[in-house]
Scaffold this motif. Structure first.
Motif, PDB file in Angstrom:
ATOM      1  N   UNK A  70      52.081  57.885  59.257  1.00 60.42           N
ATOM      2  CA  UNK A  70      51.969  56.430  59.199  1.00 60.42           C
ATOM      3  C   UNK A  70      50.636  56.029  58.560  1.00 60.42           C
ATOM      4  N   UNK A  71      50.724  55.098  57.629  1.00 60.86           N
ATOM      5  CA  UNK A  71      49.515  54.589  56.965  1.00 60.86           C
ATOM      6  C   UNK A  71      49.588  53.066  56.917  1.00 60.86           C
ATOM      7  N   UNK A  72      48.523  52.430  57.304  1.00 61.14           N
ATOM      8  CA  UNK A  72      48.469  50.965  57.211  1.00 61.14           C
ATOM      9  C   UNK A  72      48.398  50.559  55.736  1.00 61.14           C
ATOM     10  N   UNK A  73      49.233  49.616  55.350  1.00 61.04           N
ATOM     11  CA  UNK A  73      49.240  49.154  53.954  1.00 61.04           C
ATOM     12  C   UNK A  73      47.849  48.678  53.535  1.00 61.04           C
ATOM     13  N   UNK A  74      47.116  48.090  54.483  1.00 61.87           N
ATOM     14  CA  UNK A  74      45.795  47.520  54.208  1.00 61.87           C
ATOM     15  C   UNK A  74      44.813  48.551  53.664  1.00 61.87           C
ATOM     16  N   UNK A  75      44.983  49.821  54.057  1.00 61.01           N
ATOM     17  CA  UNK A  75      44.064  50.872  53.607  1.00 61.01           C
ATOM     18  C   UNK A  75      44.737  51.870  52.662  1.00 61.01           C
ATOM     19  N   UNK A  76      45.937  51.530  52.205  1.00 58.48           N
ATOM     20  CA  UNK A  76      46.705  52.466  51.387  1.00 58.48           C
ATOM     21  C   UNK A  76      46.371  52.356  49.901  1.00 58.48           C
ATOM     22  N   UNK A  77      46.718  53.413  49.179  1.00 58.00           N
ATOM     23  CA  UNK A  77      46.564  53.400  47.729  1.00 58.00           C
ATOM     24  C   UNK A  77      47.512  52.386  47.102  1.00 58.00           C
ATOM     25  N   UNK A  78      48.657  52.196  47.730  1.00 56.13           N
ATOM     26  CA  UNK A  78      49.648  51.244  47.216  1.00 56.13           C
ATOM     27  C   UNK A  78      49.072  49.838  47.126  1.00 56.13           C
ATOM     28  N   UNK A  79      48.268  49.466  48.115  1.00 55.16           N
ATOM     29  CA  UNK A  79      47.650  48.135  48.085  1.00 55.16           C
ATOM     30  C   UNK A  79      46.753  47.979  46.868  1.00 55.16           C
ATOM     31  N   UNK A  80      45.960  49.003  46.553  1.00 53.01           N
ATOM     32  CA  UNK A  80      45.076  48.944  45.385  1.00 53.01           C
ATOM     33  C   UNK A  80      45.883  48.868  44.102  1.00 53.01           C
ATOM     34  N   UNK A  81      46.959  49.649  44.023  1.00 59.65           N
ATOM     35  CA  UNK A  81      47.828  49.633  42.840  1.00 59.65           C
ATOM     36  C   UNK A  81      48.432  48.245  42.665  1.00 59.65           C
ATOM     37  N   UNK A  82      48.914  47.664  43.748  1.00 55.21           N
ATOM     38  CA  UNK A  82      49.496  46.316  43.684  1.00 55.21           C
ATOM     39  C   UNK A  82      48.466  45.286  43.236  1.00 55.21           C
ATOM     40  N   UNK A  83      47.236  45.435  43.730  1.00 56.36           N
ATOM     41  CA  UNK A  83      46.175  44.475  43.398  1.00 56.36           C
ATOM     42  C   UNK A  83      45.792  44.548  41.925  1.00 56.36           C
ATOM     43  N   UNK A  84      45.762  45.749  41.368  1.00 54.85           N
ATOM     44  CA  UNK A  84      45.328  45.921  39.978  1.00 54.85           C
ATOM     45  C   UNK A  84      46.440  45.649  38.968  1.00 54.85           C
ATOM     46  N   UNK A  85      47.681  45.644  39.435  1.00 56.39           N
ATOM     47  CA  UNK A  85      48.794  45.415  38.508  1.00 56.39           C
ATOM     48  C   UNK A  85      48.743  43.996  37.937  1.00 56.39           C
ATOM     49  N   UNK A  86      48.670  43.889  36.629  1.00 51.81           N
ATOM     50  CA  UNK A  86      48.641  42.587  35.963  1.00 51.81           C
ATOM     51  C   UNK A  86      47.376  41.794  36.225  1.00 51.81           C
ATOM     52  N   UNK A  87      46.323  42.469  36.670  1.00 52.46           N
ATOM     53  CA  UNK A  87      45.100  41.743  37.045  1.00 52.46           C
ATOM     54  C   UNK A  87      44.476  41.024  35.854  1.00 52.46           C
ATOM     55  N   UNK A  88      44.534  41.630  34.685  1.00 49.21           N
ATOM     56  CA  UNK A  88      43.902  41.000  33.519  1.00 49.21           C
ATOM     57  C   UNK A  88      44.728  39.838  32.967  1.00 49.21           C
ATOM     58  N   UNK A  89      46.013  39.776  33.315  1.00 52.42           N
ATOM     59  CA  UNK A  89      46.822  38.624  32.917  1.00 52.42           C
ATOM     60  C   UNK A  89      46.308  37.359  33.589  1.00 52.42           C
ATOM     61  N   UNK A  90      45.721  37.520  34.741  1.00 50.85           N
ATOM     62  CA  UNK A  90      45.186  36.368  35.478  1.00 50.85           C
ATOM     63  C   UNK A  90      44.010  35.716  34.754  1.00 50.85           C
ATOM     64  N   UNK A  91      43.365  36.481  33.874  1.00 51.18           N
ATOM     65  CA  UNK A  91      42.248  35.928  33.093  1.00 51.18           C
ATOM     66  C   UNK A  91      42.739  34.793  32.187  1.00 51.18           C
ATOM     67  N   UNK A  92      44.008  34.844  31.782  1.00 51.80           N
ATOM     68  CA  UNK A  92      44.554  33.809  30.906  1.00 51.80           C
ATOM     69  C   UNK A  92      44.694  32.462  31.606  1.00 51.80           C
ATOM     70  N   UNK A  93      44.481  32.429  32.907  1.00 55.97           N
ATOM     71  CA  UNK A  93      44.510  31.163  33.639  1.00 55.97           C
ATOM     72  C   UNK A  93      43.211  30.382  33.466  1.00 55.97           C
ATOM     73  N   UNK A  94      42.206  31.038  32.894  1.00 58.56           N
ATOM     74  CA  UNK A  94      40.908  30.385  32.690  1.00 58.56           C
ATOM     75  C   UNK A  94      40.920  29.532  31.422  1.00 58.56           C
ATOM     76  N   UNK A  95      40.045  28.568  31.409  1.00 55.60           N
ATOM     77  CA  UNK A  95      39.788  27.769  30.215  1.00 55.60           C
ATOM     78  C   UNK A  95      38.284  27.778  29.945  1.00 55.60           C
ATOM     79  N   UNK A  96      37.924  27.430  28.733  1.00 58.38           N
ATOM     80  CA  UNK A  96      36.505  27.317  28.394  1.00 58.38           C
ATOM     81  C   UNK A  96      36.071  25.871  28.613  1.00 58.38           C
TER      82      UNK A  96
END
Length: 243
Positions: A70-96
Motif C-alpha cells: 500500500x502506498x499513499x497517492x500523496x507520496x507516490x511517483x504517480x502523483x509527481x507524474x500527474x503533476x508534471x503532465x502538461x505542466x508547460x501547457x499551463x504557461x499559455x494561460x499567461x499574458x504579457x
C-alpha cells in the motif's frame, strides 16, 4: 457624446496604443529566471491540488491483498507524474502585462491596458492595434517562447525534480532547490523575489490623469475665448431711460 468626452477618450486611446506599439518593438524574451519562476509556480500549484487526495494505491501483482504493497497517492511517483503532465501547457494561460515591471509582466488574465481598450471597443470606440480584435487574447511571442523554454527545462531537470520530490521537499521548497541551487547562477536570481503588490508599474497612473486634466484645461480656455461680451443689466436700464 460631447466633444470634450470624445477628446478625452481619444487622448486615452492614443496614450495606451502608443505604449503598446512602443513596447511591441522591444521584444523582451523571457529570462531563465522568469522561466524557472513560473514553471515552479505551476508545478507547485499542481502538487498542492493533487496533495489533497487521500487515495491509497496498491502495487504488485497477485490476488492476495497481503502481498500487495500500500502506498499513499500523496507520496507516490504517480502523483509527481500527474503533476508534471502538461505542466508547460499551463504557461499559455499567461499574458504579457506590458505596464508591469520585470518578471511581473507575466501574469494570468488580461492586462490593464487591454482591459481598458476592450472596454472602449465595447462602447463603440474604434481602436487599431495593428492586429485583428479576435487575436488580442492569443498567447504572445514572449509567452510562446516561455512555454518552449519550460519544456526544455522540464526535460533537462527532470531527475533534479524527482530528487527534490522524494528526498528534499520536507526540508527545502521547490523554488530554492530547483531554481536557486540548480538552474540559476547567483547573479541571475533577482526575479524570484519579485512580488506583485499593485505598485510595480512602468507607467505612473498620473500619466493618464494628466491627459484628462490637459483636456479639461483646453476646454476651459476655449470657453473663455468664445464667451460673448454682454452689457450689464444696469447699463441696459440706463440706455432705456435715455430713450
Amino acid at each position: 457624446m460631447s466633444r470634450f468626452v470624445i477628446l478625452v477618450v481619444c487622448g486615452i486611446v492614443c496614450t495606451l496604443c502608443g505604449r503598446l506599439q512602443a513596447d511591441d518593438y522591444l521584444l523582451e524574451e523571457p529570462t531563465s529566471c522568469e522561466v524557472c519562476k513560473y514553471f515552479v509556480n505551476e508545478l507547485q500549484d499542481r502538487l498542492d491540488e493533487t496533495g489533497k487526495s487521500k487515495e491509497i494505491l496498491r502495487t504488485g501483482h497477485g490476488l492476495d491483498p497481503k502481498k500487495r504493497k500500500k502506498i499513499a497517492y500523496k507520496t507516490s511517483e504517480l502523483r509527481l507524474v500527474d503533476a508534471m503532465e502538461g505542466i508547460c501547457e499551463r504557461i499559455l494561460q499567461y499574458n504579457v502585462h506590458k505596464e508591469r515591471k520585470g518578471s511581473l509582466r507575466f501574469a494570468k488574465g488580461r492586462s490593464e491596458t487591454i482591459e481598458t481598450l476592450q472596454g472602449l471597443v465595447a462602447k463603440g470606440v474604434k481602436v487599431d492595434l495593428g492586429i485583428p480584435y479576435d487575436l488580442w487574447d492569443e498567447p504572445s511571442v514572449e509567452v510562446t517562447l516561455m512555454k518552449k523554454q519550460c519544456e526544455r527545462m522540464l526535460e533537462e531537470y527532470e531527475d533534479t525534480i524527482e530528487d527534490w520530490y522524494f528526498n528534499k521537499q520536507s526540508s527545502k521548497d521547490l523554488l530554492s532547490y530547483l531554481c536557486k541551487e540548480n538552474v540559476l547562477n547567483k547573479t541571475n536570481q533577482a526575479c524570484l523575489a519579485e512580488q506583485w503588490t499593485g505598485k510595480e508599474k512602468k507607467y505612473d497612473d498620473t500619466d493618464d490623469d494628466a491627459v484628462v486634466e490637459s483636456k479639461k484645461k483646453r476646454k476651459g480656455k476655449k470657453k473663455k475665448k468664445k464667451a460673448p461680451k454682454s452689457e450689464s443689466s444696469d447699463a441696459k436700464a440706463a440706455n432705456k431711460d435715455e430713450l
